[in-house]
Design a protein around this motif. Structure first.
Motif: not given
Length: 415
Positions: A210-232
């Motif tokens: 969601k933070l990436l969606e807020i900061e990156v308009p291309e993700i919000f607009d659906g031009l870039i899709v997040i395939k997977k996120i892994v975190r420590e």
């Protein structure tokens, strides 16, 4: 006047502003019709009229006027002789409407009605809260820190609703003070002891998404899709992204000019290192990208068993493994493959080299173990790295690093 000011008499009504009026009217009608059934045996001939603007309520009793002596149902009929006492112009066959005084129900009944109303409104508010946050699971919300406990932090939203941020859902380096605004993602909503429990999280992958969606308009607009996120959480995160527009570089768009987009997210996540990689269906290329920042020499992939043997130059081994093994762990989670890293002996220099174990009489054993931990198990593998890089990668002091390099260098100068 047979009306009652509900806002004054039923104080819980004031707290029910977020409940829609038709629902409130229905609750009030139900409560007072229950009273009517208890007093008169039926509520069929009664109309409960609620004025939600003024907070007034009226109860009208409707009965048909019949000839004297022919009354069969007191709730539905009234004798003509009684009707003309109310209004002389009434005729047989007409309907007579009378207001029912609330006070006629008795103090005990009114108190019971108030308790029932309070309980019903309380249930409505709980249901509304559950639905509100149930619909927002996976979304970022902001709350003000109200209380900090050992195992959790209590936050309040704009409407004063309680939100819980458990210790297990906090980034290890999170530190909160009362009155501070905190952002987190709604992880789940559940009922505990008949009360809504709204659980937030700052460690869940959806928070970073969601933070990436807020900061990156291309993700919000659906031009870039997040395939997977892994975190420590607090250590490292890996994000695989893919662009649906060939003209857009997904990695560059997420990072931003000079890291402008990613920097704000890194700060929010307490300096968590974030690797943005370009997703690909080519598993070898994906593994190579997932092990960033290490550079791979070659690899053997067993697709059937989802296993990969990765070979790297000695100075790249520790980069691939990462601090506390975090880098390789996240790479395994991102790719779905079990990955083992090995020194690439084929790539090793053919010139004369000496195993670090040979220097045990001059260099302390724990120092040798620390150098081996970062992938330096020969003299040349240590000398190939700058002193600054050795200090950064290991737990060794700068003075110790210089002494080790001096000892190793002298050995080669003898040759």
């Amino acid at each position: 006047m047979a009306s009652i000011n509900l806002i004054e008499s039923f104080t819980e009504f004031k707290e029910a502003e977020n409940i829609d009026r038709p629902t409130l009217m229905k609750v009030l009608e139900d409560v007072f019709k229950t009273l009517l059934r208890k007093k008169y045996g039926s509520d069929e001939n009664f109309d409960v009229i609620v004025n939600t603007e003024k907070g007034d309520l009226e109860i009208l009793r409707r009965r048909m006027i019949v000839e004297d002596g022919t009354v069969e149902d007191d709730n539905a009929q009234i004798a003509y002789s009684e009707a003309i006492l109310v209004e002389p112009d009434y005729q047989v066959g007409e309907d007579l409407y009378e207001e029912v005084e609330i006070l006629d129900f008795g103090r005990r009944a009114i108190l019971a009605a108030k308790q029932t109303l309070t309980a019903r409104i309380g249930d409505l508010k709980k249901n509304i809260l559950v639905k509100k946050y149930g619909d927002r699971v996976g979304e970022i919300v902001t709350g003000e820190v109200y209380q900090v406990w050992k195992k959790e932090v209590l936050l309040l939203d704009d409407e004063g609703n309680e939100l819980i941020l458990p210790k297990s859902e906090q980034i290890p380096t999170d530190y909160f003070k009362k009155g501070e605004n905190v952002r987190a993602v709604v992880k789940k909503v559940e009922m505990k002891n008949n009360s809504p429990l709204i659980i937030l999280s700052r460690t869940h992958p959806s928070f970073l998404a969601k933070l990436l969606e807020i900061e990156v308009p291309e993700i919000f607009d659906g031009l870039i899709v997040i395939k997977k996120i892994v975190r420590e959480p607090g250590e490292r995160a890996k994000v695989a992204v893919e662009s649906y527009d060939d003209r857009i570089d997904p990695v560059g768009a997420c990072v931003g000019m000079k890291g402008s987009r990613i920097h704000g997210i890194v700060r929010e996540l307490r300096n968590e290192n974030i690797d943005i990689i370009n997703y690909t269906a080519n598993i070898q290329l994906l593994i190579q990208r997932a092990l960033t920042p290490a550079r791979i020499s070659r690899m053997d992939v067993d697709n059937e068993n989802k296993y990969a043997s990765v070979y790297l130059k000695p100075d790249q081994v520790s980069l691939a493994i990462g601090k506390k093994g975090v880098n390789i762990k996240l790479a395994c989670e991102l790719t779905g493959f079990e990955i083992d890293v090995f020194r690439d002996e084929e790539q090793e220099q053919t010139e004369f080299d000496i195993d670090l174990g040979e220097f045990a009489d001059e260099i302390e054993a724990w120092v040798i173990d620390e150098l081996k931990r970062i992938g330096c198990d020969t003299a040349r593998s240590v000398l190939d790295l700058t002193p600054e890089e050795l200090v950064r990668r290991s737990d060794l002091e700068e003075e110790t690093v210089h002494e080790v390099r001096r000892i190793l260098q002298e050995e080669f100068e003898k040759e």
